[in-house]
Scaffold this active site. Structure first.
Site, PDB file in Angstrom:
ATOM      1  N   SER A 169       1.671 -12.144  -0.079  1.00  0.00           N
ATOM      2  CA  SER A 169       0.781 -11.077  -0.557  1.00  0.00           C
ATOM      3  C   SER A 169       1.504  -9.768  -0.861  1.00  0.00           C
ATOM      4  O   SER A 169       0.952  -8.898  -1.526  1.00  0.00           O
ATOM      5  CB  SER A 169      -0.327 -10.810   0.473  1.00  0.00           C
ATOM      6  OG  SER A 169       0.204 -10.216   1.643  1.00  0.00           O
ATOM      7  N   LYS A 176       0.376  -4.371   4.399  1.00  0.00           N
ATOM      8  CA  LYS A 176       0.020  -4.016   3.019  1.00  0.00           C
ATOM      9  C   LYS A 176       0.620  -2.649   2.696  1.00  0.00           C
ATOM     10  O   LYS A 176       1.188  -1.975   3.548  1.00  0.00           O
ATOM     11  CB  LYS A 176      -1.504  -3.936   2.838  1.00  0.00           C
ATOM     12  CG  LYS A 176      -2.284  -5.168   3.253  1.00  0.00           C
ATOM     13  CD  LYS A 176      -2.023  -6.370   2.361  1.00  0.00           C
ATOM     14  CE  LYS A 176      -2.811  -7.588   2.852  1.00  0.00           C
ATOM     15  NZ  LYS A 176      -2.431  -8.818   2.103  1.00  0.00           N
TER      16      LYS A 176
END
Length: 223
Positions: free
Chosen positions: A38, A92
């Site tokens: 991701s 993230k």
């Protein structure tokens, strides 16, 4: 009970060491193994990254209770946090801070009315492994901080939202691999107390597709 006491006394040094290690990892610094794609091309599967737990806040060990603020998280920081959806720890990029007005149009971000600049990359980057659709690598200028992202135009994903205002005490997170990331588009804003650390460096990286051999070019690399 006597046997337990004897066992404890015989191993008290080891027990103290292990407790100190858990305390250190909970309150000071930790390491995190990147499990997914991701954050490609920035973080690779098998990266072992250093996570600074004191970058933003001092917390009571083993809790999310903030004792002291050290610094404010900034746009462009890579952070670990507990997902507001299920508590799972995620890594993230923080792209918007409290008070920011954010929208996404055709995968391009607009922050506080200012469209971000995007430049397609022609040099080689680490593309998503085992994905055979089209991948586009681009540099994204996040109001002064530039980093690489990947778009997958053939993959189903949320490419438009907002404008939305980031609430006080919360942050908006996105994966650099924009169409392959369960981030704030799906799990919502992230409260500050859920942010656990800032990721600053790759300690080392093991390539699971190549017999877990080390990626020497990533050893100790800054992010």
């Amino acid at each position: 009970m006597l046997q337990v006491k004897k066992l404890f006394l015989a191993n008290k040094g080891f027990i103290a060491f292990m407790f100190g290690m858990f305390l250190f990892r909970s309150a000071v610094a930790d390491w995190y193994i990147v499990p997914s794609s991701s954050m490609y091309p920035t973080l690779l599967i098998g990266d072992h990254v250093l996570a600074n737990r004191l970058a933003y806040d001092v917390k009571l060990p083993f809790t999310d209770v903030i004792v002291k603020h050290n610094a404010d998280p900034k746009r462009g920081d890579i952070v670990t946090f507990s997902s507001p959806a299920d508590g799972k720890r995620l890594v993230k990029r923080l792209v918007a801070v409290p008070g920011d007005v954010v929208e996404m149009r055709d995968e391009k971000l607009v922050i506080n009315g200012q469209p971000l600049n995007y430049t397609e990359l022609t040099s080689a980057v680490n593309l998503t492994p085992e994905y055979y659709g089209k991948q586009i690598a681009m540099n994204e200028n996040l109001l002064g901080k530039t980093h690489a992202i990947i778009e997958m135009p053939e993959r189903s994903a949320i490419r438009n939202f907002g404008p939305v205002t980031v609430p006080e005490g919360q942050y908006l997170m996105l994966g650099d691999n924009r169409d392959n990331s369960a981030d704030s588009r799906y799990i919502g804003f992230v409260k500050r107390e859920l942010i656990t650390a800032q990721v600053t460096r790759v300690l080392y990286s093991l390539d699971e597709k190549n017999y877990y051999l080390p990626r020497t070019d990533r050893l100790g690399s800054a992010l």
